[in-house]
Design an enzyme around this catalytic site. Structure first.
Site, PDB file in Angstrom:
ATOM      1  N   SER A  95      21.131  33.242  67.607  1.00  0.00           N
ATOM      2  CA  SER A  95      22.441  32.832  68.123  1.00  0.00           C
ATOM      3  C   SER A  95      22.989  33.791  69.173  1.00  0.00           C
ATOM      4  O   SER A  95      24.096  33.590  69.674  1.00  0.00           O
ATOM      5  CB  SER A  95      23.437  32.703  66.966  1.00  0.00           C
ATOM      6  N   ASN A 135      27.571  37.474  56.483  1.00  0.00           N
ATOM      7  CA  ASN A 135      28.453  36.342  56.174  1.00  0.00           C
ATOM      8  C   ASN A 135      29.926  36.709  56.262  1.00  0.00           C
ATOM      9  O   ASN A 135      30.730  35.974  56.841  1.00  0.00           O
ATOM     10  CB  ASN A 135      28.126  35.782  54.787  1.00  0.00           C
ATOM     11  N   THR A 188      57.165   1.157  81.149  1.00  0.00           N
ATOM     12  CA  THR A 188      56.577   0.829  79.850  1.00  0.00           C
ATOM     13  C   THR A 188      55.576  -0.280  80.160  1.00  0.00           C
ATOM     14  O   THR A 188      55.808  -1.088  81.065  1.00  0.00           O
ATOM     15  CB  THR A 188      57.621   0.321  78.830  1.00  0.00           C
ATOM     16  N   HIS A 189      54.471  -0.279  79.460  1.00  0.00           N
ATOM     17  CA  HIS A 189      53.371  -1.232  79.732  1.00  0.00           C
ATOM     18  C   HIS A 189      52.899  -1.135  81.186  1.00  0.00           C
ATOM     19  O   HIS A 189      52.400  -2.120  81.749  1.00  0.00           O
ATOM     20  CB  HIS A 189      53.786  -2.677  79.435  1.00  0.00           C
ATOM     21  N   SER A 246      35.216  12.420 100.201  1.00  0.00           N
ATOM     22  CA  SER A 246      34.048  11.605  99.900  1.00  0.00           C
ATOM     23  C   SER A 246      32.965  11.928 100.921  1.00  0.00           C
ATOM     24  O   SER A 246      33.256  12.192 102.083  1.00  0.00           O
ATOM     25  CB  SER A 246      34.441  10.130  99.988  1.00  0.00           C
ATOM     26  N   LYS A 255      38.921   9.462 102.540  1.00  0.00           N
ATOM     27  CA  LYS A 255      39.248   9.701 101.129  1.00  0.00           C
ATOM     28  C   LYS A 255      39.741  11.118 100.839  1.00  0.00           C
ATOM     29  O   LYS A 255      39.284  12.088 101.430  1.00  0.00           O
ATOM     30  CB  LYS A 255      38.014   9.430 100.252  1.00  0.00           C
ATOM     31  N   ASN A 258      40.404  12.653  97.089  1.00  0.00           N
ATOM     32  CA  ASN A 258      40.358  12.242  95.682  1.00  0.00           C
ATOM     33  C   ASN A 258      40.975  13.283  94.737  1.00  0.00           C
ATOM     34  O   ASN A 258      40.798  14.481  94.942  1.00  0.00           O
ATOM     35  CB  ASN A 258      38.903  11.992  95.266  1.00  0.00           C
ATOM     36  N   GLU A 286      41.248  14.242  87.573  1.00  0.00           N
ATOM     37  CA  GLU A 286      40.245  13.396  86.903  1.00  0.00           C
ATOM     38  C   GLU A 286      39.382  14.223  85.956  1.00  0.00           C
ATOM     39  O   GLU A 286      38.993  13.755  84.883  1.00  0.00           O
ATOM     40  CB  GLU A 286      39.373  12.689  87.938  1.00  0.00           C
ATOM     41  N   TYR A 322      28.162  30.246  52.013  1.00  0.00           N
ATOM     42  CA  TYR A 322      27.676  30.249  53.386  1.00  0.00           C
ATOM     43  C   TYR A 322      26.417  29.398  53.536  1.00  0.00           C
ATOM     44  O   TYR A 322      25.532  29.396  52.672  1.00  0.00           O
ATOM     45  CB  TYR A 322      27.373  31.686  53.859  1.00  0.00           C
ATOM     46  N   GLN A 363      26.754  28.332  61.664  1.00  0.00           N
ATOM     47  CA  GLN A 363      26.474  28.943  62.970  1.00  0.00           C
ATOM     48  C   GLN A 363      26.827  27.981  64.112  1.00  0.00           C
ATOM     49  O   GLN A 363      27.051  28.399  65.237  1.00  0.00           O
ATOM     50  CB  GLN A 363      24.998  29.339  63.041  1.00  0.00           C
ATOM     51  N   LYS A 396      30.268  27.977  66.682  1.00  0.00           N
ATOM     52  CA  LYS A 396      30.644  28.797  67.824  1.00  0.00           C
ATOM     53  C   LYS A 396      30.567  28.088  69.173  1.00  0.00           C
ATOM     54  O   LYS A 396      31.487  28.182  69.986  1.00  0.00           O
ATOM     55  CB  LYS A 396      29.811  30.077  67.829  1.00  0.00           C
TER      56      LYS A 396
HETATM   57  N1  ARG Z   1      24.622  33.897  63.155  1.00  0.00           N
HETATM   58  C1  ARG Z   1      25.183  33.620  61.894  1.00  0.00           C
HETATM   59  C2  ARG Z   1      26.367  32.650  62.033  1.00  0.00           C
HETATM   60  O1  ARG Z   1      26.798  32.476  63.094  1.00  0.00           O
HETATM   61  C3  ARG Z   1      25.667  34.875  61.250  1.00  0.00           C
HETATM   62  C4  ARG Z   1      25.619  34.867  59.761  1.00  0.00           C
HETATM   63  C5  ARG Z   1      24.210  34.882  59.329  1.00  0.00           C
HETATM   64  N2  ARG Z   1      24.089  34.929  57.922  1.00  0.00           N
HETATM   65  C6  ARG Z   1      22.954  34.642  57.310  1.00  0.00           C
HETATM   66  N3  ARG Z   1      22.943  34.694  56.047  1.00  0.00           N
HETATM   67  N4  ARG Z   1      21.893  34.285  57.955  1.00  0.00           N
HETATM   68  O2  ARG Z   1      26.824  32.058  61.097  1.00  0.00           O
END
Ligand code: ARG
Length: 459
Positions: A22, A110, A155-156, A277, A283, A285, A290, A317, A322, A325
């Site tokens: 990650s 965790n 309205t509408h 354009s 044009k 735009n 948008e 957990y 993961q 994020k």
């Molecule tokens: N990269 C993991 C996450 O975003 C971190 C926690 C990892 N924990 C584990 N037991 N593998 O959640």
């Protein structure tokens, strides 16, 4: 080297490693991970796992790493580390040697990731509050400068009653005020530190978690270790707030796209936020708007994705977490950008007042006024509504505005009409009559603007 090689006899498949790692997105938690690691080192010193000197050495190395990361976050990305936690630990060990291997005592990735994410959300909320405020300030300024710019309200998507551009602006100020209040509430909900909850059942060291929470700027420690490592409702809450606010921004964008259309032609957008354009030379735009409207859908998608990720997930957990994020980072970046883009669009917007007024005069937007006038003369509203409907029909047939009908023509439908009716039918009367709280009368709009100024300056 991975943090967990001991019980394995084979290396990870490279494809699995790429799938599992990650770092390419959680590198954004570097600051939070270093700061929470410093706090953790202090907690370890407080229970004599680290000596005072060892803690100082670790803290010094981590502070230096923080400086390095703040100077150039890209130093992380070239690493082969699994995640940001592994990266920070590797870096620490490379600086202080075996001493660095003590830092993970009593801690788990965790509770670490749960803490990092909360810290990130908290600081992100502050950036978002500032972005909302910036847009609100631009909105209020624009409202102030356009209090006498009369335009049709809809309205509408049918012309309904006259309003002012200022009143339109202040509607969005209110929506953003609620978005910002929601963010402040969310800040309170997530103000508890998961650090010290270990992998799931808590840590065996007698750490004062409340003190540790305080070092990290949280007002308290979480109450239940399972909940602490397994829950992401603060992420869901933030994504929900972003989704709602993006809906507000998308409606703001849509209104302006319509106002800017050749058909309405109420406003002109600046060259700075429009594009041309490649084929049609004439044009110009409204791309910025948008894109705000378009990106709204993707933020709703991030919320839905995260809701689905959490649904039915067993405690505590799971690696599924993961997946929070990328959605969170994307949605917050996107919302943040849209807030600033909306302000940029508004900054040098041009209101074509004559055209706005002309449109407000069309479409029988003063018909309600006429009905209210008849009510004052003793006609019931239902009856008045019917009479005015017939007058509108007649006016349409004669291709006239209501105020262009002669007094005999008006009286033919209803004898109580007098020549004071023409004043009632004027645009300014339509506006000024709406003087109850929240209405479009000039005084109400002016005090809404004043209140907003005061709030923006003092809160
Ligand atoms: N990269 C993991 C996450 O975003 C971190 C926690 C990892 N924990 C584990 N037991 N593998 O959640």
């Amino acid at each position: 080297m991975a943090l967990w090689g001991g019980r394995f006899t084979q290396d990870a498949d490279q494809r699995f490693k790429r799938f599992n790692d990650s770092l390419r997105f959680d590198y954004r938690l570097a600051e939070q991970d270093i700061i929470s690691s410093i706090a953790w080192s202090k907690a370890l010193a407080s229970v004599n796992i680290l000596t005072v000197q060892e803690q100082a050495k670790i803290e010094e190395a981590l502070q230096q790493l923080l400086v390095d990361v703040r100077a150039d976050i890209s130093i992380i990305l070239s690493s082969n580390a699994e995640d940001i936690h592994s990266w920070v630990e590797q870096k620490l060990i490379s600086q202080v040697g075996d001493l660095g291997k003590k830092l993970h005592t009593g801690r788990s990735r965790n509770d670490q990731i749960a803490t990092d994410i909360k810290l990130w959300c908290k600081s992100e909320i502050n950036l978002l509050l500032a972005a909302i405020k910036n847009l609100q300030q631009t909105i209020v300024k624009t409202a102030e400068a356009n209090q006498d710019a009369v335009m049709p309200g809809y309205t509408h998507l049918q012309r309904a009653q006259p309003i002012t551009f200022a009143h339109w602006c202040m509607a969005y100020y209110e929506m953003l005020l609620r978005d910002s209040n929601r963010l402040s509430d969310a800040l309170l909900h997530m103000d508890s530190s998961p650090l010290g909850c270990g992998a799931l059942a808590g840590t065996t060291y007698p750490i004062d978690r409340a003190q540790l929470a305080g070092w990290l700027g949280f007002s308290r420690a979480t109450n239940n270790s399972l909940d602490s490592v397994a829950s992401r409702d603060h992420v869901l809450e933030l994504l929900s707030i972003a989704s709602i606010s993006m809906i507000h921004l998308s409606r703001f964008a849509e209104d302006l796209i319509f106002f800017n259309s050749g058909e309405a032609a109420f406003i002109e957008l600046s060259d700075r936020v429009t594009s041309g354009s490649s084929l049609m030379p004439q044009k110009k735009n409204p791309d910025a708007l948008e894109l705000i409207r378009g990106k709204c859908g993707r933020v709703q998608g991030a919320l839905t994705a995260m809701m689905m990720t959490m649904k039915g997930l067993p405690l505590a957990y799971n690696k599924d977490l993961q997946e929070d994020k990328e959605e969170l980072f994307f949605a917050m970046d996107c919302w943040h950008d849209c807030l600033y883009m909306a302000a940029l669009v508004l900054e040098d917007i041009q209101i074509k007042r004559e055209r706005c007024k002309e449109a407000a005069l069309q479409g029988y937007t003063n018909a309600t006024e006429l009905a209210d006038y008849l009510v004052l003369k003793g006609v019931t509203f239902r009856e008045a509504h019917h009479i005015v409907g017939q007058l509108v029909l007649e006016a349409i047939e004669k291709n006239k505005k209501l105020e262009e009908l002669s007094l005999p023509e008006l009286q033919q439908q209803c004898s109580v009409i007098d020549d004071d009716v023409y004043n009632i039918l004027s645009l300014s009367s339509c506006l000024e009559k709406r003087c109850a709280q929240g209405g479009v009368s000039s005084q109400r709009v002016a005090s809404a603007i004043e209140r907003a100024h005061y709030k923006l300056k003092n809160e």
